[in-house]
Design a protein around this motif. Structure first.
Motif, PDB file in Angstrom:
ATOM      1  N   GLN A   1       0.790  -1.072  -0.061  1.00 13.71           N
ATOM      2  CA  GLN A   1       0.228   0.000  -0.051  1.00 13.71           C
ATOM      3  C   GLN A   1       0.820   1.208  -0.136  1.00 13.71           C
ATOM      4  N   GLY A   2       2.263   1.176  -0.224  1.00 19.61           N
ATOM      5  CA  GLY A   2       2.981   2.076   0.094  1.00 19.61           C
ATOM      6  C   GLY A   2       3.301   3.169  -1.286  1.00 19.61           C
ATOM      7  N   GLU A   3       3.381   4.562  -0.904  1.00 20.35           N
ATOM      8  CA  GLU A   3       3.580   5.278  -2.267  1.00 20.35           C
ATOM      9  C   GLU A   3       5.001   5.068  -2.621  1.00 20.35           C
ATOM     10  N   VAL A   4       5.915   4.729  -1.701  1.00 22.14           N
ATOM     11  CA  VAL A   4       7.254   4.452  -2.099  1.00 22.14           C
ATOM     12  C   VAL A   4       7.532   2.858  -1.756  1.00 22.14           C
ATOM     13  N   LEU A   5       8.102   2.087  -2.541  1.00 23.90           N
ATOM     14  CA  LEU A   5       8.498   0.780  -2.291  1.00 23.90           C
ATOM     15  C   LEU A   5      10.054   0.511  -2.192  1.00 23.90           C
ATOM     16  N   VAL A   6      10.084  -0.240  -0.963  1.00 25.09           N
ATOM     17  CA  VAL A   6      11.771  -0.409  -0.644  1.00 25.09           C
ATOM     18  C   VAL A   6      11.903  -1.980  -0.804  1.00 25.09           C
ATOM     19  N   PHE A   7      13.057  -2.244  -1.383  1.00 26.35           N
ATOM     20  CA  PHE A   7      13.487  -3.832  -1.371  1.00 26.35           C
ATOM     21  C   PHE A   7      14.596  -3.913  -0.662  1.00 26.35           C
ATOM     22  N   LEU A   8      14.857  -4.892   0.260  1.00 31.13           N
ATOM     23  CA  LEU A   8      16.000  -5.197   1.058  1.00 31.13           C
ATOM     24  C   LEU A   8      16.195  -6.651   1.092  1.00 31.13           C
ATOM     25  N   ASN A   9      17.554  -6.837   0.849  1.00 28.86           N
ATOM     26  CA  ASN A   9      17.721  -8.359   1.091  1.00 28.86           C
ATOM     27  C   ASN A   9      17.714  -8.943   2.234  1.00 28.86           C
TER      28      ASN A   9
ATOM     29  N   THR B   1      21.653  -2.014  -7.297  1.00 26.68           N
ATOM     30  CA  THR B   1      21.590  -3.092  -6.685  1.00 26.68           C
ATOM     31  C   THR B   1      20.043  -3.761  -6.218  1.00 26.68           C
ATOM     32  N   GLY B   2      20.121  -4.719  -6.539  1.00 25.30           N
ATOM     33  CA  GLY B   2      18.710  -5.269  -6.030  1.00 25.30           C
ATOM     34  C   GLY B   2      18.562  -5.540  -4.423  1.00 25.30           C
ATOM     35  N   GLY B   3      19.837  -5.572  -3.826  1.00 23.74           N
ATOM     36  CA  GLY B   3      19.779  -5.958  -2.491  1.00 23.74           C
ATOM     37  C   GLY B   3      19.155  -4.599  -1.621  1.00 23.74           C
ATOM     38  N   PHE B   4      19.020  -3.561  -2.034  1.00 23.25           N
ATOM     39  CA  PHE B   4      18.736  -2.370  -1.315  1.00 23.25           C
ATOM     40  C   PHE B   4      18.332  -1.325  -2.177  1.00 23.25           C
ATOM     41  N   PHE B   5      17.147  -1.045  -2.695  1.00 25.67           N
ATOM     42  CA  PHE B   5      16.575  -0.186  -3.665  1.00 25.67           C
ATOM     43  C   PHE B   5      15.308   0.195  -3.309  1.00 25.67           C
ATOM     44  N   ALA B   6      14.929   1.471  -4.017  1.00 32.65           N
ATOM     45  CA  ALA B   6      13.718   2.358  -3.651  1.00 32.65           C
ATOM     46  C   ALA B   6      13.174   2.861  -4.936  1.00 32.65           C
ATOM     47  N   LEU B   7      12.038   2.993  -5.173  1.00 29.87           N
ATOM     48  CA  LEU B   7      11.266   3.654  -6.206  1.00 29.87           C
ATOM     49  C   LEU B   7       9.804   3.977  -5.846  1.00 29.87           C
ATOM     50  N   SER B   8       9.220   5.106  -6.434  1.00 28.75           N
ATOM     51  CA  SER B   8       7.930   5.557  -6.092  1.00 28.75           C
ATOM     52  C   SER B   8       7.046   4.536  -6.837  1.00 28.75           C
ATOM     53  N   ARG B   9       5.825   4.158  -6.255  1.00 27.27           N
ATOM     54  CA  ARG B   9       4.762   3.296  -6.775  1.00 27.27           C
ATOM     55  C   ARG B   9       4.319   3.733  -8.206  1.00 27.27           C
ATOM     56  N   ALA B  10       4.515   4.990  -8.480  1.00 26.47           N
ATOM     57  CA  ALA B  10       4.220   5.503  -9.854  1.00 26.47           C
ATOM     58  C   ALA B  10       5.364   5.169 -10.860  1.00 26.47           C
ATOM     59  N   VAL B  11       6.680   5.335 -10.294  1.00 25.97           N
ATOM     60  CA  VAL B  11       7.713   4.750 -11.352  1.00 25.97           C
ATOM     61  C   VAL B  11       7.579   3.285 -11.349  1.00 25.97           C
TER      62      VAL B  11
END
Length: 343
Positions: free
Chosen positions: A80-88, A161-171
Motif C-alpha cells: 500500500q506504500g507510495e514508495v516501495l523499498v526492497f531489502l535483501n 543493486t537489487g539488494g537495497f533500492f527504492a522507487l515510487s509506486r508511480a515509477v
C-alpha cells in the motif's frame, strides 16, 4: 488506505540473519509504514514468527518458491506504500538509511534510487554502490571490495543493486514492475534498463547504508539463470539500434563462453539456457514489444549505451586466461560501434 512506504523482504531457506534484518527495518519504519515479508520457503517459519516484529505482514505460506522476482512482484502488488523499498534478507540497515533512501525516491522526478551495500565482515568496504552493465548483458557487484570512503557522492549508475533500492509506486507502475520470468538474477538490471529507456534515472545514494552478509558463490542452477537471463535482457530490452551492434559480438563469443562453461563445470546449464531461448521465442517477441514501447527514442538508446562498459572485469571473480586480449578487443569494438547521440 495508502501508506508512505512499504518495505519488502523475501525469505527462503535457513535465513540466519532474517530476524536482525527485520528488526533493523522496524526500528526505522514510520508508524504508518508497512513491512512485508514474503515466505518463499523460510525454514522453521512457524516457530520463528514470535521473534519477528509485530508489524510484519507475512505473504505466502512457504509452499512455493517463486524466486526473487516473482515473490517481490506479489508483495508489490499487495503493498500500500507510495514508495516501495526492497531489502535483501541478509542485509542490516544502518541508522537513518531507510529515511534517506525513501526521501530520495519520493523526490519529484526521481527514478530508481539504490543505497550503498557494505561488506558486513569488512564494513569500511563496499559490496555494491550500484552495478555496471557490460554491453553483452553481464553485470556484477559494482566496486566490490573498494573503500567506502571513495564513494560519498550521489550519482547516476547503470544498474541499481537489487539488494537495497527504492522507487515510487508511480515509477514502478510506469516502467512495468519485475518480470517474474527472470525468477532470480538480472531482474534488477532489467528494471533499471527499463527506467533508463523511459527517460528516468537510476542513482546511488552512498549515505543510505546497509551491511550485507555477502557470500559470492556459483552453482550450476545459478549459472543457468545468469546465462538465460542475460540473453533475455539483451534480446528484449536493448533498442534495435543497440541490439544490432551487440548481436555480432554476442554470437561471435558464444563458442568461447561455452568452452569456459566446460572448464568451470556447467556446460549442461549453458546448453539449457540456449534451449530455453529456442523454445520461448513467443515470450521473447511479446516481452520485447512491451519493453520497447517504453523507449523515448534515439536519445534513450545513446544514453543507455553511454552507461555501458566494455571490459569484463568483475573484482571478485578470477580472470580466466586470455581475458586481457578479449577485453582489449571489447574496448576497441565498443569505441567504434557504440550508438551515439545525433547531431
Amino acid at each position: 488506505m495508502t501508506r508512505p512506504v512499504s518495505v519488502i523482504v523475501l525469505g527462503y531457506g535457513t535465513e540466519d540473519l532474517l530476524e536482525s534484518c527485520l528488526e533493523s527495518i522496524a526500528s526505522q519504519l514510520p508508524v504508518d509504514g508497512e513491512l512485508l515479508l514474503v515466505d518463499n520457503g523460510i525454514a522453521r517459519a512457524s516457530e520463528r514468527r514470535s521473534r519477528w516484529p509485530g508489524i510484519v505482514r507475512v505473504l505466502g505460506d512457504g509452499s512455493e518458491n517463486t524466486g526473487f522476482a516473482g515473490g517481490c512482484l506479489v508483495a508489490a502488488e499487495q503493498a500500500q506504500g507510495e514508495v516501495l523499498v526492497f531489502l535483501n534478507s541478509d542485509a542490516i540497515l544502518r541508522e537513518e538509511a531507510l529515511d534517506r533512501l525513501v526521501t530520495a525516491a519520493a523526490a519529484p522526478g526521481a527514478g530508481i534510487v539504490c543505497g550503498c551495500l557494505r561488506l558486513a565482515q569488512e564494513p569500511d568496504l563496499v559490496n555494491s554502490v550500484g552495478n555496471p552493465l557490460q554491453f553483452l548483458g553481464l553485470t556484477w557487484a559494482g566496486e566490490c571490495g573498494s573503500p567506502a570512503s571513495e564513494h560519498t557522492d550521489a550519482h547516476e549508475v547503470p544498474v541499481a543493486t537489487g539488494g537495497f533500492f527504492a522507487l515510487s509506486r508511480a515509477v514502478w507502475d510506469a516502467v512495468g514492475a519485475f518480470d517474474p520470468t527472470y525468477f532470480a538474477y538480472h531482474e534488477d538490471t532489467d528494471l533499471s534498463v527499463r527506467a533508463w529507456l523511459s527517460g528516468r534515472t537510476v542513482r546511488v545514494l552512498p549515505d543510505a547504508v546497509a551491511d550485507h552478509h555477502y557470500e559470492f558463490s556459483r552453482n550450476p542452477f545459478k549459472m543457468y539463470l545468469l546465462e538465460r537471463n542475460r540473453f533475455i535482457l539483451v534480446l528484449t530490452t536493448y533498442p534495435t539500434a543497440l541490439l544490432r551492434r551487440v548481436l555480432p559480438v554476442l554470437v561471435l563469443l558464444e563458442p568461447a563462453f561455452f568452452l569456459l562453461s566446460v572448464l568451470q563445470g556447467w556446460p549442461r546449464q549453458k546448453l539449457q539456457a540456449w534451449w530455453w531461448l529456442a523454445n520461448n521465442t513467443a515470450y521473447l517477441r511479446r516481452r520485447r514489444a512491451e519493453v520497447q514501447a517504453l523507449s523515448t527514442g534515439p536519445d534513450a538508446t545513446a544514453r543507455l549505451a553511454a552507461l555501458m562498459t566494455a571490459a569484463i572485469d568483475p573484482p571478485n571473480v578470477p580472470q580466466p586466461p586470455g581475458m586481457g586480449v578479449l577485453n582489449a578487443f571489447l574496448r576497441g569494438y565498443w569505441v567504434l560501434a557504440r550508438p551515439r547521440r545525433r547531431g
